[in-house]
Design a protein around this motif. Structure first.
Motif, PDB file in Angstrom:
ATOM      1  N   GLY A 174      14.150  34.263  34.386  1.00 31.84           N
ATOM      2  CA  GLY A 174      14.149  34.538  32.960  1.00 31.84           C
ATOM      3  C   GLY A 174      13.396  33.475  32.171  1.00 31.84           C
ATOM      4  N   GLU A 175      12.925  33.848  30.990  1.00 32.27           N
ATOM      5  CA  GLU A 175      12.194  32.898  30.147  1.00 32.27           C
ATOM      6  C   GLU A 175      13.094  31.738  29.738  1.00 32.27           C
ATOM      7  N   ALA A 176      14.386  32.010  29.517  1.00 31.17           N
ATOM      8  CA  ALA A 176      15.327  30.936  29.154  1.00 31.17           C
ATOM      9  C   ALA A 176      15.451  29.928  30.291  1.00 31.17           C
ATOM     10  N   THR A 177      15.402  30.423  31.524  1.00 30.67           N
ATOM     11  CA  THR A 177      15.473  29.528  32.683  1.00 30.67           C
ATOM     12  C   THR A 177      14.228  28.659  32.764  1.00 30.67           C
ATOM     13  N   VAL A 178      13.080  29.224  32.440  1.00 28.84           N
ATOM     14  CA  VAL A 178      11.832  28.439  32.411  1.00 28.84           C
ATOM     15  C   VAL A 178      11.969  27.314  31.400  1.00 28.84           C
ATOM     16  N   LYS A 179      12.500  27.631  30.219  1.00 26.29           N
ATOM     17  CA  LYS A 179      12.669  26.605  29.177  1.00 26.29           C
ATOM     18  C   LYS A 179      13.613  25.495  29.651  1.00 26.29           C
ATOM     19  N   THR A 180      14.673  25.889  30.358  1.00 23.89           N
ATOM     20  CA  THR A 180      15.618  24.897  30.884  1.00 23.89           C
ATOM     21  C   THR A 180      14.936  23.957  31.866  1.00 23.89           C
ATOM     22  N   HIS A 181      14.128  24.525  32.768  1.00 18.70           N
ATOM     23  CA  HIS A 181      13.394  23.686  33.730  1.00 18.70           C
ATOM     24  C   HIS A 181      12.446  22.734  33.008  1.00 18.70           C
ATOM     25  N   LEU A 182      11.786  23.222  31.974  1.00 15.94           N
ATOM     26  CA  LEU A 182      10.848  22.376  31.239  1.00 15.94           C
ATOM     27  C   LEU A 182      11.561  21.249  30.513  1.00 15.94           C
ATOM     28  N   LEU A 183      12.713  21.534  29.942  1.00 15.52           N
ATOM     29  CA  LEU A 183      13.469  20.485  29.260  1.00 15.52           C
ATOM     30  C   LEU A 183      13.876  19.387  30.237  1.00 15.52           C
ATOM     31  N   PHE A 186      10.809  17.337  30.927  1.00 16.25           N
ATOM     32  CA  PHE A 186      10.515  16.445  29.791  1.00 16.25           C
ATOM     33  C   PHE A 186      11.384  15.184  29.870  1.00 16.25           C
ATOM     34  N   ARG A 187      12.673  15.359  30.193  1.00 20.74           N
ATOM     35  CA  ARG A 187      13.578  14.204  30.277  1.00 20.74           C
ATOM     36  C   ARG A 187      13.176  13.287  31.427  1.00 20.74           C
ATOM     37  N   LYS A 188      12.858  13.863  32.578  1.00 21.53           N
ATOM     38  CA  LYS A 188      12.501  13.050  33.742  1.00 21.53           C
ATOM     39  C   LYS A 188      11.209  12.268  33.526  1.00 21.53           C
ATOM     40  N   LEU A 189      10.271  12.880  32.821  1.00 22.53           N
ATOM     41  CA  LEU A 189       8.970  12.240  32.627  1.00 22.53           C
ATOM     42  C   LEU A 189       8.881  11.488  31.307  1.00 22.53           C
ATOM     43  N   ASP A 190       9.953  11.566  30.507  1.00 20.01           N
ATOM     44  CA  ASP A 190      10.016  10.887  29.220  1.00 20.01           C
ATOM     45  C   ASP A 190       8.866  11.317  28.306  1.00 20.01           C
ATOM     46  N   VAL A 191       8.692  12.637  28.182  1.00 14.89           N
ATOM     47  CA  VAL A 191       7.660  13.207  27.307  1.00 14.89           C
ATOM     48  C   VAL A 191       8.328  14.256  26.413  1.00 14.89           C
ATOM     49  N   SER A 192       7.555  14.772  25.459  1.00 18.37           N
ATOM     50  CA  SER A 192       8.151  15.711  24.508  1.00 18.37           C
ATOM     51  C   SER A 192       7.440  17.059  24.430  1.00 18.37           C
ATOM     52  N   ASP A 193       6.337  17.229  25.199  1.00 22.36           N
ATOM     53  CA  ASP A 193       5.664  18.529  25.151  1.00 22.36           C
ATOM     54  C   ASP A 193       5.046  18.868  26.504  1.00 22.36           C
ATOM     55  N   ARG A 194       4.585  20.109  26.607  1.00 26.15           N
ATOM     56  CA  ARG A 194       4.079  20.640  27.869  1.00 26.15           C
ATOM     57  C   ARG A 194       2.837  19.906  28.356  1.00 26.15           C
ATOM     58  N   THR A 195       1.890  19.662  27.457  1.00 20.31           N
ATOM     59  CA  THR A 195       0.648  19.002  27.851  1.00 20.31           C
ATOM     60  C   THR A 195       0.913  17.597  28.371  1.00 20.31           C
ATOM     61  N   ALA A 196       1.764  16.853  27.646  1.00 23.25           N
ATOM     62  CA  ALA A 196       2.090  15.492  28.064  1.00 23.25           C
ATOM     63  C   ALA A 196       2.801  15.503  29.418  1.00 23.25           C
ATOM     64  N   ALA A 197       3.618  16.537  29.650  1.00 27.54           N
ATOM     65  CA  ALA A 197       4.335  16.628  30.925  1.00 27.54           C
ATOM     66  C   ALA A 197       3.365  16.805  32.085  1.00 27.54           C
ATOM     67  N   VAL A 198       2.392  17.669  31.907  1.00 30.48           N
ATOM     68  CA  VAL A 198       1.399  17.900  32.968  1.00 30.48           C
ATOM     69  C   VAL A 198       0.595  16.631  33.227  1.00 30.48           C
ATOM     70  N   LEU A 199       0.160  15.971  32.170  1.00 36.95           N
ATOM     71  CA  LEU A 199      -0.630  14.750  32.323  1.00 36.95           C
ATOM     72  C   LEU A 199       0.178  13.650  33.004  1.00 36.95           C
ATOM     73  N   ALA A 200       1.435  13.477  32.579  1.00 35.21           N
ATOM     74  CA  ALA A 200       2.287  12.439  33.164  1.00 35.21           C
ATOM     75  C   ALA A 200       2.545  12.714  34.643  1.00 35.21           C
ATOM     76  N   ALA A 201       2.790  13.974  34.970  1.00 30.35           N
ATOM     77  CA  ALA A 201       3.038  14.334  36.374  1.00 30.35           C
ATOM     78  C   ALA A 201       1.808  14.102  37.236  1.00 30.35           C
ATOM     79  N   MET A 202       0.627  14.394  36.692  1.00 31.56           N
ATOM     80  CA  MET A 202      -0.615  14.182  37.430  1.00 31.56           C
ATOM     81  C   MET A 202      -0.850  12.690  37.654  1.00 31.56           C
ATOM     82  N   GLU A 203      -0.591  11.880  36.633  1.00 31.43           N
ATOM     83  CA  GLU A 203      -0.788  10.436  36.757  1.00 31.43           C
ATOM     84  C   GLU A 203       0.119   9.828  37.817  1.00 31.43           C
ATOM     85  N   ARG A 204       1.312  10.388  37.959  1.00 30.49           N
ATOM     86  CA  ARG A 204       2.281   9.860  38.927  1.00 30.49           C
ATOM     87  C   ARG A 204       2.160  10.526  40.303  1.00 30.49           C
ATOM     88  N   GLY A 205       1.210  11.425  40.435  1.00 35.77           N
ATOM     89  CA  GLY A 205       1.007  12.081  41.717  1.00 35.77           C
ATOM     90  C   GLY A 205       2.078  13.093  42.076  1.00 35.77           C
TER      91      GLY A 205
END
Length: 208
Positions: A174-183, A186-205
């Motif tokens: 469900g879309e609500a489940t997707v939002k839960t995973h994204l939240l 965001f907490r694990k990567l200490d970011v606040s939006d989708r773009t920052a999350a992707v960039l942070a994850a890429m930087e950390r491998g």
């Protein structure tokens, strides 16, 4: 009569070994059974002497204290290794604790603190000087948390430009489940939006 706590001291400076030995031998119920001038010797003596506690210097010759600690504990869980060093960087502390050290003290610690640390380690307690405990807590608090398999899948699809609804259809959730995973991401990567999350994850491998 309770047998004494047996201690092995590993340090590449003879004066330090002698000083630590003298302090511990003056304490009732503690016996220094051996001293080592390097990591390799510490591993050999730990196997032959089977001490209750090993006081381990961090920086020593060809084999450092972290490697020696890991090798000692790989063969026996009996010795409690307490690192005693002049170094207190976050990286040094984490490496020692991750290798299995039961404690981490600075060489500036008092005789009373050293003796108390040996006794506490022998009881199976974790021993950290106050300054080191604070640094370890802060370092651990900033360690990156791994993403779950599903969180990684969601983030990979975010990186492909899919919307939450698209991701839900792709993963059959469900879309609500997707939002839960994204939240959670965001907490694990200490970011606040989708773009920052992707960039942070890429930087950390995390998306390799």
């Amino acid at each position: 009569m309770t047998p004494p706590i047996t201690v092995l001291i590993a340090d590449d400076h003879p004066v330090v070994r002698e000083g630590l030995s003298a302090m511990l031998e003056s304490a009732p119920g503690i016996s220094v059974v051996g001293t080592a001038g390097g990591g390799e010797e510490a591993v050999v003596l730990a196997a032959s002497l089977d001490p209750d506690v090993v006081l381990m210097d961090l920086r020593m010759g060809a084999m450092d204290g972290v490697t020696a600690t890991a090798r000692i504990l790989a063969h026996s869980r009996r010795p409690k290794v307490v690192v005693v060093t002049t170094y207190e960087s976050d990286a040094d502390i984490l490496r020692a604790v991750e290798a299995g050290a039961a404690g981490y003290l600075l060489k500036g610690s008092s005789r009373v603190d050293l003796i108390d640390a040996v006794r506490a380690a022998a009881r199976g307690e974790t021993v950290l000087s106050p300054a080191v405990a604070g640094r370890l807590f802060r370092a651990r608090a900033h360690e990156p948390q791994p993403l779950s398999g599903r969180e990684r899948e969601v983030l990979l699809l975010v990186g492909r430009g899919l919307t939450n609804a698209d991701i839900g259809r792709e993963l059959h959730i469900g879309e609500a489940t997707v939002k839960t995973h994204l939240l959670r991401v965001f907490r694990k990567l200490d970011v606040s939006d989708r773009t920052a999350a992707v960039l942070a994850a890429m930087e950390r491998g995390l998306l390799d």
